[in-house]
Design a protein around this motif. Structure first.
Motif, PDB file in Angstrom:
ATOM      1  N   GLY A 221      34.472  33.574  54.360  1.00 34.78           N
ATOM      2  CA  GLY A 221      34.560  34.232  55.463  1.00 34.78           C
ATOM      3  C   GLY A 221      35.603  35.414  55.484  1.00 34.78           C
ATOM      4  N   PHE A 222      34.987  36.555  55.672  1.00 31.79           N
ATOM      5  CA  PHE A 222      36.109  37.729  55.495  1.00 31.79           C
ATOM      6  C   PHE A 222      36.607  38.331  57.064  1.00 31.79           C
ATOM      7  CE2 PHE A 222      34.000  36.982  51.587  1.00 31.79           C
ATOM      8  CZ  PHE A 222      34.957  37.133  50.561  1.00 31.79           C
ATOM      9  N   THR A 223      37.659  38.750  57.126  1.00 32.93           N
ATOM     10  CA  THR A 223      38.196  39.582  58.225  1.00 32.93           C
ATOM     11  C   THR A 223      37.766  40.941  57.997  1.00 32.93           C
ATOM     12  OG1 THR A 223      40.235  40.135  57.486  1.00 32.93           O
ATOM     13  CG2 THR A 223      40.226  37.944  58.038  1.00 32.93           C
ATOM     14  N   ALA A 224      38.109  41.735  59.194  1.00 29.98           N
ATOM     15  CA  ALA A 224      37.626  43.049  59.358  1.00 29.98           C
ATOM     16  C   ALA A 224      38.243  43.920  58.218  1.00 29.98           C
ATOM     17  CB  ALA A 224      38.078  43.486  60.766  1.00 29.98           C
ATOM     18  N   ASP A 225      39.508  43.404  57.809  1.00 29.35           N
ATOM     19  CA  ASP A 225      40.186  43.945  56.752  1.00 29.35           C
ATOM     20  C   ASP A 225      39.874  43.512  55.415  1.00 29.35           C
ATOM     21  OD1 ASP A 225      41.689  45.510  58.407  1.00 29.35           O
ATOM     22  OD2 ASP A 225      43.144  44.024  58.772  1.00 29.35           O
ATOM     23  N   ASP A 226      38.537  42.800  55.451  1.00 24.53           N
ATOM     24  CA  ASP A 226      38.072  42.285  53.941  1.00 24.53           C
ATOM     25  C   ASP A 226      38.841  41.337  53.451  1.00 24.53           C
ATOM     26  OD1 ASP A 226      35.636  42.297  52.871  1.00 24.53           O
ATOM     27  OD2 ASP A 226      36.301  43.731  51.045  1.00 24.53           O
ATOM     28  N   GLU A 227      39.980  40.760  54.479  1.00 24.58           N
ATOM     29  CA  GLU A 227      40.785  39.575  53.793  1.00 24.58           C
ATOM     30  C   GLU A 227      40.072  38.298  53.859  1.00 24.58           C
ATOM     31  OE1 GLU A 227      43.541  40.061  52.244  1.00 24.58           O
ATOM     32  OE2 GLU A 227      43.393  42.281  52.506  1.00 24.58           O
ATOM     33  N   LEU A 228      40.278  37.357  52.988  1.00 24.27           N
ATOM     34  CA  LEU A 228      39.956  36.006  52.994  1.00 24.27           C
ATOM     35  C   LEU A 228      40.446  35.322  54.256  1.00 24.27           C
ATOM     36  CD1 LEU A 228      37.801  34.725  51.309  1.00 24.27           C
ATOM     37  CD2 LEU A 228      39.728  33.540  49.871  1.00 24.27           C
ATOM     38  N   ALA A 229      39.484  34.595  54.821  1.00 20.85           N
ATOM     39  CA  ALA A 229      39.715  33.936  56.305  1.00 20.85           C
ATOM     40  C   ALA A 229      39.646  32.552  55.929  1.00 20.85           C
ATOM     41  CB  ALA A 229      39.051  34.557  57.464  1.00 20.85           C
ATOM     42  N   CYS A 230      38.476  32.170  55.571  1.00 18.38           N
ATOM     43  CA  CYS A 230      38.212  30.533  55.381  1.00 18.38           C
ATOM     44  C   CYS A 230      37.082  30.606  54.409  1.00 18.38           C
ATOM     45  CB  CYS A 230      37.669  30.208  56.949  1.00 18.38           C
ATOM     46  SG  CYS A 230      36.256  31.049  57.502  1.00 18.38           S
ATOM     47  N   LEU A 231      36.942  29.088  54.043  1.00 15.77           N
ATOM     48  CA  LEU A 231      35.727  28.731  53.304  1.00 15.77           C
ATOM     49  C   LEU A 231      35.123  27.543  54.245  1.00 15.77           C
ATOM     50  CD1 LEU A 231      34.292  28.429  50.418  1.00 15.77           C
ATOM     51  CD2 LEU A 231      35.925  26.510  49.992  1.00 15.77           C
ATOM     52  N   VAL A 232      33.591  27.888  54.405  1.00 19.12           N
ATOM     53  CA  VAL A 232      32.930  26.747  55.074  1.00 19.12           C
ATOM     54  C   VAL A 232      31.976  26.175  54.486  1.00 19.12           C
ATOM     55  CG1 VAL A 232      31.855  26.391  57.227  1.00 19.12           C
ATOM     56  CG2 VAL A 232      33.642  28.003  57.142  1.00 19.12           C
ATOM     57  N   THR A 233      31.696  24.827  54.270  1.00 19.63           N
ATOM     58  CA  THR A 233      30.576  24.204  54.031  1.00 19.63           C
ATOM     59  C   THR A 233      29.734  23.845  55.364  1.00 19.63           C
ATOM     60  OG1 THR A 233      31.626  22.984  52.104  1.00 19.63           O
ATOM     61  CG2 THR A 233      29.666  22.007  52.765  1.00 19.63           C
ATOM     62  N   ASP A 234      28.425  24.194  55.237  1.00 20.37           N
ATOM     63  CA  ASP A 234      27.542  24.066  55.967  1.00 20.37           C
ATOM     64  C   ASP A 234      26.434  22.909  55.906  1.00 20.37           C
ATOM     65  OD1 ASP A 234      25.583  24.611  58.115  1.00 20.37           O
ATOM     66  OD2 ASP A 234      24.807  26.518  57.511  1.00 20.37           O
ATOM     67  N   PHE A 235      26.681  21.946  56.744  1.00 22.10           N
ATOM     68  CA  PHE A 235      25.738  20.641  56.671  1.00 22.10           C
ATOM     69  C   PHE A 235      24.322  20.711  57.328  1.00 22.10           C
ATOM     70  CE2 PHE A 235      30.048  18.971  55.433  1.00 22.10           C
ATOM     71  CZ  PHE A 235      29.807  18.694  54.122  1.00 22.10           C
ATOM     72  N   LYS A 236      24.185  22.046  57.766  1.00 21.79           N
ATOM     73  CA  LYS A 236      22.755  22.395  58.306  1.00 21.79           C
ATOM     74  C   LYS A 236      22.494  21.496  59.693  1.00 21.79           C
ATOM     75  CE  LYS A 236      20.874  21.629  54.383  1.00 21.79           C
ATOM     76  NZ  LYS A 236      19.942  21.817  53.133  1.00 21.79           N
ATOM     77  N   VAL A 237      23.316  20.821  60.163  1.00 24.65           N
ATOM     78  CA  VAL A 237      22.928  20.306  61.485  1.00 24.65           C
ATOM     79  C   VAL A 237      22.734  21.227  62.792  1.00 24.65           C
ATOM     80  CG1 VAL A 237      24.220  18.768  63.301  1.00 24.65           C
ATOM     81  CG2 VAL A 237      24.613  18.021  61.047  1.00 24.65           C
ATOM     82  N   LEU A 238      23.616  22.384  62.670  1.00 20.25           N
ATOM     83  CA  LEU A 238      23.117  23.259  63.780  1.00 20.25           C
ATOM     84  C   LEU A 238      22.247  24.309  63.524  1.00 20.25           C
ATOM     85  CD1 LEU A 238      27.002  23.434  65.097  1.00 20.25           C
ATOM     86  CD2 LEU A 238      25.090  22.220  66.067  1.00 20.25           C
TER      87      LEU A 238
END
Length: 369
Positions: A221-238
């Motif tokens: 995930g990247f912020t509006a300033d293109d800085e790294l905000a997070c890393l997410v693993t998606d387990f497809k529950v939602l």
């Protein structure tokens, strides 16, 4: 929308969200802290913790500054982990990018393909590559196996207690002279925080993988300033999966040619019915020992594009034999299924398939304040 669709992560990591699913009804999600992930090198591995000892999972190509970062879990009311996040800053991401490893190229993906990691122990984890490299295969396997065993022991013990004990039981830390250092959270089992490198504090944080075994992608995930905000693993529950049933009568009229059906065309599926195995499929001699001697009792479906969720061939007419699927292969953008029958299929045989026709992220309908 293809299976490259991912969860609405911004909503998933807001507390007390409520969703309405066509298949599951009302779903609520909440956010839990799983501990801090210590990254001595900033090279992150996301994988099934049960396979750490193999050391065959590469870290992501993108790196982050070494440091200590909180891990958050989005958990739905059934106890399933919907998503797991490593958070690098307080700003919210505005765009997402699939996390890739060396040699992976997004331009090579077709339709519903994605890059991710496989799970066969019902868990995923985050860990620094340096932490894994400093341990032997045997050490990693022993530590992870013991952590999983301790987690399940606490789970089973709590299940036998009354509600008050369950709600008030504190986090548990297990430390012994061998260097084993494990923190368990009774509120969010089977999550565990396992120290693997006492010198740096490098650890693995593990959590349940949605509905269990499967393949799961991760996203930066990247912020509006293109800085790294997070890393997410998606387990497809939602994610909402809309399925479609397709029934093709007298399917044997398409023998040795492509099956024609408007739904297949709309879903960009091409399926050929044959008694001949495709040249790109190679079966072992052992697997062929029981195949029918009559080639007319072998039916092959070779497809391109979207893969069916389930396939059933009804032989038609008066039929005394039973069918057996010999094998299923998936390679790049093509798939194959082979069926053996005791008798040749009748002219009125029916092909029934269930296909995921659409996938889209669930959107919250309200906050469960």
């Amino acid at each position: 929308m293809s299976l490259k669709a991912h969860t609405n992560f911004l909503a998933a990591f807001e507390p007390n969200q409520v969703y309405e699913s066509l298949t599951e009804g009302r779903i609520t999600s909440d956010v839990f802290q799983a501990g801090d992930l210590v990254l001595p090198s900033g090279r992150i591995i996301a994988c099934d913790p049960g396979w750490l000892w193999c050391k065959d999972v590469d870290p992501f190509s993108r790196t982050v500054p070494p440091g200590r970062y909180p891990v958050l879990l989005s958990v739905v009311d059934s106890g399933r982990t919907a998503c797991a996040m490593v958070k690098f800053c307080s700003e919210s991401p505005v765009r997402w990018e699939m996390a890739l490893r060396p040699g992976e190229d997004l331009t090579e993906l077709i339709r519903n393909q994605f890059f991710g990691y496989g799970v066969d122990a019902g868990m995923g984890c985050f860990v620094d590559a340096q932490v894994v490299e400093r341990r032997s295969d045997e050490e990693l396997q022993g530590l992870v196996d013991r952590a999983i065993e301790q987690s399940w022991q606490l789970h089973n013990w709590l299940a036998a207690q009354d509600l008050v004990t369950q709600l008030t039981y504190p986090s548990q830390q297990i430390v012994d002279r061998s260097g084993f250092n494990l923190t368990l959270d009774p509120d969010n089992l089977p999550t565990f925080n396992l120290t693997l490198d006492p010198d740096t504090g490098g650890n693995a944080i593990a959590f349940g993988s949605g509905d269990g075994d499967g393949s799961y992608a991760s996203y930066w995930g990247f912020t509006a300033d293109d800085e790294l905000a997070c890393l997410v693993t998606d387990f497809k529950v939602l994610l909402e999966y809309i399925t479609q049933n397709i029934e093709i009568e007298s399917v044997m009229r398409f023998l040795e040619k492509s099956i024609e059906h408007p739904d297949l065309e709309r879903l960009e599926m091409a399926i050929r019915l044959s008694v001949h195995r495709p040249s790109w499929v190679q079966l072992s001699d052992d697997s062929l020992n029981d195949q029918p001697s009559n080639p007319d009792c072998i039916v092959v479906l070779e497809g391109q594009g979207r893969q069916p969720w389930s396939v059933d061939l009804e032989p038609g007419g008066r039929y005394s034999g039973c069918s057996m699927m010999s094998s299923e292969w998936i390679e790049e953008d093509r798939w194959y299924r082979e069926y053996w029958f005791n008798e040749p299929l009748q002219a009125n045989a029916v092909l029934k398939m269930t296909v995921n026709s659409e996938v889209y992220p669930l959107q919250p309908v309200t906050t469960n304040a």
